[in-house]
Write a protein that holds these residues in place. Sequence first.
Motif, PDB file in Angstrom:
ATOM      1  N   TRP A   1       2.841 -39.011 -27.201  1.00 33.37           N
ATOM      2  CA  TRP A   1       2.287 -38.196 -28.289  1.00 33.37           C
ATOM      3  C   TRP A   1       1.554 -39.043 -29.327  1.00 33.37           C
ATOM      4  O   TRP A   1       0.626 -38.550 -30.000  1.00 33.37           O
ATOM      5  CB  TRP A   1       3.391 -37.381 -28.964  1.00 33.37           C
ATOM      6  N   ARG A   2       1.920 -40.320 -29.444  1.00 33.30           N
ATOM      7  CA  ARG A   2       1.270 -41.191 -30.434  1.00 33.30           C
ATOM      8  C   ARG A   2      -0.207 -41.445 -30.118  1.00 33.30           C
ATOM      9  O   ARG A   2      -0.972 -41.876 -30.994  1.00 33.30           O
ATOM     10  CB  ARG A   2       2.008 -42.522 -30.513  1.00 33.30           C
ATOM     11  N   ASP A   3      -0.597 -41.204 -28.875  1.00 33.26           N
ATOM     12  CA  ASP A   3      -2.009 -41.387 -28.513  1.00 33.26           C
ATOM     13  C   ASP A   3      -2.887 -40.295 -29.126  1.00 33.26           C
ATOM     14  O   ASP A   3      -4.106 -40.456 -29.227  1.00 33.26           O
ATOM     15  CB  ASP A   3      -2.174 -41.372 -26.992  1.00 33.26           C
ATOM     16  N   GLN A   4      -2.263 -39.181 -29.510  1.00 33.12           N
ATOM     17  CA  GLN A   4      -3.027 -38.049 -30.042  1.00 33.12           C
ATOM     18  C   GLN A   4      -2.736 -37.765 -31.516  1.00 33.12           C
ATOM     19  O   GLN A   4      -3.611 -37.257 -32.230  1.00 33.12           O
ATOM     20  CB  GLN A   4      -2.704 -36.781 -29.247  1.00 33.12           C
ATOM     21  N   PHE A   5      -1.521 -38.090 -31.918  1.00 36.30           N
ATOM     22  CA  PHE A   5      -1.115 -37.719 -33.276  1.00 36.30           C
ATOM     23  C   PHE A   5      -0.445 -38.894 -33.980  1.00 36.30           C
ATOM     24  O   PHE A   5      -0.114 -39.906 -33.365  1.00 36.30           O
ATOM     25  CB  PHE A   5      -0.142 -36.523 -33.233  1.00 36.30           C
TER      26      PHE A   5
ATOM     27  N   THR B   1      -1.514 -28.213 -31.686  1.00 34.29           N
ATOM     28  CA  THR B   1      -2.799 -28.094 -32.380  1.00 34.29           C
ATOM     29  C   THR B   1      -2.709 -28.653 -33.795  1.00 34.29           C
ATOM     30  O   THR B   1      -1.833 -28.244 -34.570  1.00 34.29           O
ATOM     31  CB  THR B   1      -3.220 -26.613 -32.467  1.00 34.29           C
TER      32      THR B   1
END
Length: 253
Positions: free
Chosen positions: A206-210, A242
Amino acid sequence: MSRSSLWARVQQWRGVVLVVAAVVATIWLALNNQLILYIHPRYVVFTVVMAAVALVLVVASFLLRLGHNHDEPPTRAAARLSTIASLLAVAVAVAMIVVPPATLTSATVAQRDINSSGVGAEVQSVDAAADSSDAVFAAFTVLDWASLLRQTSDTSFYASKPVDVTGFITEDANDPDNVFYVSRFMITCCAVDAQPVGVPVYLPGWRDQFAVDDWVQVTGEFVPNASQSSTEQVALLPAAVTPVGEPSEPYLF
């Protein structure tokens, strides 16, 4: 006008100026819906009314003291301390108006136990929620789901129940790469007593996106947590995550 007389006038007006500054700051925050970042909404009206009453009383007190003799000269130390205190009080009142109040973040979550025992336990009960419709479940907040997750980890209870929650991201300390919490703060009285609640989300990478503290809306369903390190037995498997803006009322009450 002598120095002592001038000081007497300053002393007379100082209290009024300070109270007016505090009252203006309070009413300004209330009108801009920002007072709820400091106190529970149920106390807003009371706080504004008390601020107005305080202003009336101080002004009345000032008028009653107009005829009194205040010519006794102050000591230099007392004068300096009084002036510094007045300037600091005015600065704080002005800062409350000029500087937007900051919402509590994951830094505060790290200092307090998320989903600690008793926080929001009365919000939802398993028995009461069992027969609810999908529309009811879809409207549940982070606080609602957190209270249910604290009561049962039976995945059959959560099967096929739609989840739609909004909050800021807080990492799971036991598995920060694969699990994060959709978090909110619950306030009972004021921001000082704010307690964090959250719903665990299983999303490897998830850290790749947020980033931590990003506000997101997450939809999906609860499933057995696939993480090998997290202590959460049930986690939200997202259908969509989102990015969203911070809501005007970031806290839950």
